[in-house]
Scaffold this motif. Structure first.
Motif, PDB file in Angstrom:
ATOM      1  N   ARG A 184       0.822  -1.213   0.000  1.00 11.98           N
ATOM      2  CA  ARG A 184       0.000   0.000   0.000  1.00 11.98           C
ATOM      3  C   ARG A 184       0.853   1.259   0.000  1.00 11.98           C
ATOM      4  N   THR A 186       4.031   1.635   1.059  1.00 14.47           N
ATOM      5  CA  THR A 186       4.989   1.871   2.144  1.00 14.47           C
ATOM      6  C   THR A 186       6.362   1.262   1.885  1.00 14.47           C
ATOM      7  N   ARG A 220       3.798   7.249  -2.774  1.00 15.04           N
ATOM      8  CA  ARG A 220       3.103   8.395  -2.173  1.00 15.04           C
ATOM      9  C   ARG A 220       1.644   8.432  -2.606  1.00 15.04           C
ATOM     10  N   ARG A 223      -0.390   5.545  -0.899  1.00 17.08           N
ATOM     11  CA  ARG A 223      -0.709   5.866   0.497  1.00 17.08           C
ATOM     12  C   ARG A 223      -1.840   6.887   0.561  1.00 17.08           C
ATOM     13  N   ARG A 226      -5.154   5.243  -0.246  1.00 19.78           N
ATOM     14  CA  ARG A 226      -5.674   4.477   0.880  1.00 19.78           C
ATOM     15  C   ARG A 226      -6.276   5.402   1.940  1.00 19.78           C
ATOM     16  N   CYS A 245      -1.882   4.692   7.548  1.00 17.64           N
ATOM     17  CA  CYS A 245      -1.233   4.918   6.258  1.00 17.64           C
ATOM     18  C   CYS A 245       0.234   5.307   6.389  1.00 17.64           C
ATOM     19  N   ARG A 246       0.775   5.174   7.585  1.00 17.40           N
ATOM     20  CA  ARG A 246       2.199   5.388   7.858  1.00 17.40           C
ATOM     21  C   ARG A 246       2.644   6.827   7.660  1.00 17.40           C
ATOM     22  N   TYR A 247       1.746   7.781   7.948  1.00 14.17           N
ATOM     23  CA  TYR A 247       2.175   9.171   8.010  1.00 14.17           C
ATOM     24  C   TYR A 247       2.736   9.432   9.406  1.00 14.17           C
TER      25      TYR A 247
END
Length: 285
Positions: A184, A186, A220, A223, A226, A245-247
């Motif tokens: 997704r 990352t 980017r 993410r 998603r 979303c790994r921000y």
């Protein structure tokens, strides 16, 4: 008459006919979506970066399209291909929309259209400019077909021929795309390069050429998409979405949404997902 068991739905002013393509095409696109408006109303809509290239087979009036590339002026399009985007755009339509919408994976588009997807990054190209007179003949036949089943049959035949003739992506690029999509967005470029056995520089060049965006930028966009999908559900807070979303934090999510969508998450949630019916012209974008 076609005996395809396609689905028709009424979506409040719009009708949609949906069916799955031939099994050989399903790795590249999930569905055919025919659409037509119940009423004729001018509209405008913001478009967002997604994980797919978009094909519009236009069977109605042309639309005025804005693309993320600042060097490309907005103009009218008939049937077109919109490549991978890392920014927002939009369109204005006079009403009476009717056509077929296809969402193609980047590498599916590379094979089916036979051109590097970097050629159409952040822009749109008339279908005939990519496929020549065959595109005009296809649109004419689709417009004359007696129903949606027949139109989907025509698309199956046309795209299967393109699939046989088109180039295959590099196996390394296909593997990198699969890994990036599964993560997704990352997975780092370093990890992708290690997995496929290429240098980061070589992978970035070949991936960009064939898929339309460099792998870091593609990640980017994945993410971001998603995050937008999670916002659509209404079941998670922006803080929770940022974590999923790994921000780094919600402020990072807010900055990314502004950069890629041109507005805040709150503005998106307030209705930027749907067409807005207007009475103004293209200058309103």
């Amino acid at each position: 008459m076609s005996d395809r068991p396609f689905e028709i739905t009424d979506q409040g002013g719009w009708w949609r006919a949906r069916d799955r393509p031939h099994p050989a095409l399903r790795p590249f696109l999930r569905s055919y979506v025919g659409y037509w408006e119940r009423d004729v109303r001018p509209s405008r809509m913001r478009t967002l970066p997604t994980r797919t290239a978009v094909v519009i087979v236009n069977l109605g009036p042309p639309l005025f399209l804005e693309v993320p590339d600042p060097g490309v002026q907005g103009r009218e399009y008939g049937s077109f291909v919109a490549g991978m985007h890392d920014g927002h755009g939009g369109y204005v339509h006079p009403g009476g929309q009717r056509g077929i919408h296809l969402d193609l994976t980047p590498l599916g588009a590379y094979t089916l259209f036979g051109v590097p997807m970097a050629r159409v990054t952040n822009t749109a190209v008339e279908l005939a400019d990519l496929l020549g007179p065959a595109a005009d003949r296809l649109v004419e036949r689709l417009g004359a077909a007696p129903g949606w089943g027949e139109r989907f049959d025509l698309l199956d035949g046309f795209l299967l021929r393109r699939l046989e003739e088109g180039p295959d992506p590099d196996p390394e690029v296909a593997r990198a795309w699969d890994l990036l999509a599964r993560s997704r967005g990352t997975a780092s470029v370093a990890r992708l390069a290690d997995e496929v056995g290429w240098s980061r520089r070589h992978l970035t060049h070949r991936f960009h050429e064939q898929a339309g965006l460099p792998p870091k930028v593609m990640g980017r966009v994945l993410r971001f998409q998603r995050a937008v999908d999670l916002m659509r559900t209404g079941r998670a807070t922006l803080s929770d979405i940022a974590v999923a979303c790994r921000y780094y934090d919600q402020a990072h999510l807010n900055r990314e949404v502004r950069a890629l969508a041109g507005c805040s998450p709150t503005e998106l949630l307030a209705g930027r997902f749907e067409p807005q019916f207007v009475t103004t012209g293209p200058e309103a974008l």
